[in-house]
Design an enzyme around this catalytic site. Structure first.
Site, PDB file in Angstrom:
ATOM      1  CG  HIS A  51      -1.775   1.256   1.283  1.00  0.00           C
ATOM      2  ND1 HIS A  51      -3.055   1.294   0.767  1.00  0.00           N
ATOM      3  CD2 HIS A  51      -1.510   2.504   1.747  1.00  0.00           C
ATOM      4  CE1 HIS A  51      -3.547   2.519   0.929  1.00  0.00           C
ATOM      5  NE2 HIS A  51      -2.623   3.277   1.516  1.00  0.00           N
ATOM      6  CB  THR A  98     -12.070   7.643  -6.569  1.00  0.00           C
ATOM      7  OG1 THR A  98     -11.782   6.534  -7.436  1.00  0.00           O
ATOM      8  CG2 THR A  98     -12.651   8.782  -7.389  1.00  0.00           C
ATOM      9  CG  HIS A 103      -5.046   2.941  -9.112  1.00  0.00           C
ATOM     10  ND1 HIS A 103      -5.208   3.616  -7.917  1.00  0.00           N
ATOM     11  CD2 HIS A 103      -5.846   3.574 -10.005  1.00  0.00           C
ATOM     12  CE1 HIS A 103      -6.075   4.594  -8.072  1.00  0.00           C
ATOM     13  NE2 HIS A 103      -6.476   4.599  -9.342  1.00  0.00           N
TER      14      HIS A 103
HETATM   15  P1  AMP Z   1      -8.996   6.483  -9.688  1.00  0.00           P
HETATM   16  O1  AMP Z   1     -10.253   7.251  -9.928  1.00  0.00           O
HETATM   17  O2  AMP Z   1      -7.838   6.868 -10.567  1.00  0.00           O
HETATM   18  O3  AMP Z   1      -8.637   6.453  -8.219  1.00  0.00           O
HETATM   19  O4  AMP Z   1      -9.312   4.991 -10.131  1.00  0.00           O
HETATM   20  C1  AMP Z   1     -10.021   4.092  -9.362  1.00  0.00           C
HETATM   21  C2  AMP Z   1     -10.629   3.109 -10.319  1.00  0.00           C
HETATM   22  O5  AMP Z   1     -11.006   1.962  -9.586  1.00  0.00           O
HETATM   23  C3  AMP Z   1     -11.879   3.611 -11.034  1.00  0.00           C
HETATM   24  O6  AMP Z   1     -11.648   3.602 -12.439  1.00  0.00           O
HETATM   25  C4  AMP Z   1     -12.955   2.623 -10.615  1.00  0.00           C
HETATM   26  O7  AMP Z   1     -13.856   2.304 -11.652  1.00  0.00           O
HETATM   27  C5  AMP Z   1     -12.142   1.421 -10.206  1.00  0.00           C
HETATM   28  N1  AMP Z   1     -12.766   0.536  -9.229  1.00  0.00           N
HETATM   29  C6  AMP Z   1     -13.419   0.897  -8.091  1.00  0.00           C
HETATM   30  N2  AMP Z   1     -13.815  -0.205  -7.428  1.00  0.00           N
HETATM   31  C7  AMP Z   1     -13.392  -1.270  -8.148  1.00  0.00           C
HETATM   32  C8  AMP Z   1     -13.506  -2.682  -7.983  1.00  0.00           C
HETATM   33  N3  AMP Z   1     -14.131  -3.238  -6.924  1.00  0.00           N
HETATM   34  N4  AMP Z   1     -12.966  -3.491  -8.924  1.00  0.00           N
HETATM   35  C9  AMP Z   1     -12.334  -2.955  -9.999  1.00  0.00           C
HETATM   36  N5  AMP Z   1     -12.190  -1.627 -10.208  1.00  0.00           N
HETATM   37  C10 AMP Z   1     -12.716  -0.796  -9.302  1.00  0.00           C
HETATM   38 ZN    ZN Z   2      -4.118  -0.255  -0.108  1.00  0.00          ZN
END
Ligand code: AMP
Ligand code: ZN
Length: 117
Positions: A51, A98, A103
């Protein structure tokens, strides 16, 4: 401590197998899975198992793992037979981050405009 799993982190839970995801690749240090809300035919997230809040924190704390994430982005594109692809690290809420576990978004399979929105 930097790199330790966080109880309230969605991506730590996915990395630990506690929340299901469509996993496409796994290594000792990374997990790649399809985004739940895909913005392109290929939309895969590559995360470090450890993390860190964002890509810069990962690069500072575990530079070899940051390199693993980039290598895995290429491997994901190769598996989806994408010649061109885009890697995005949203950093900070104002940029659309978010989930505060580093990632890489790997996007491919459609026209990708430049500059991005
Ligand atoms: P970010 O907005 O750059 O933080 O990207 C977070 C991403 O995680 C978004 O594109 C979401 O659609 C994706 N996301 C959220 N929850 C999940 C989940 N349970 N499995 C796969 N992707 C997810
Ligand atoms: Zn984490």
């Amino acid at each position: 401590m930097a790199g330790e799993p966080q109880d309230d982190c969605l991506f730590c839970k996915i990395a630990a197998g506690q929340i299901p995801a469509t996993i496409v690749r796994e290594t000792e240090t990374t997990v790649a899975f399809r985004d739940i809300s895909p913005q392109a035919p290929t939309h895969v997230l590559v995360i470090p198992r450890a993390h860190y809040e964002n890509a810069a924190a990962l690069a500072a704390g575990a530079p070899e793992v940051a390199a693993d994430v980039l290598r895995e982005a290429q491997a994901v594109a190769d598996e989806d037979k994408a010649e061109s692809y885009r890697v995005v690290f949203n950093t900070g809420a104002g940029a659309g981050q978010t989930v505060f576990h580093a990632h890489a978004h790997v996007l491919a399979g459609r026209g990708l405009h430049w500059p991005p929105g």
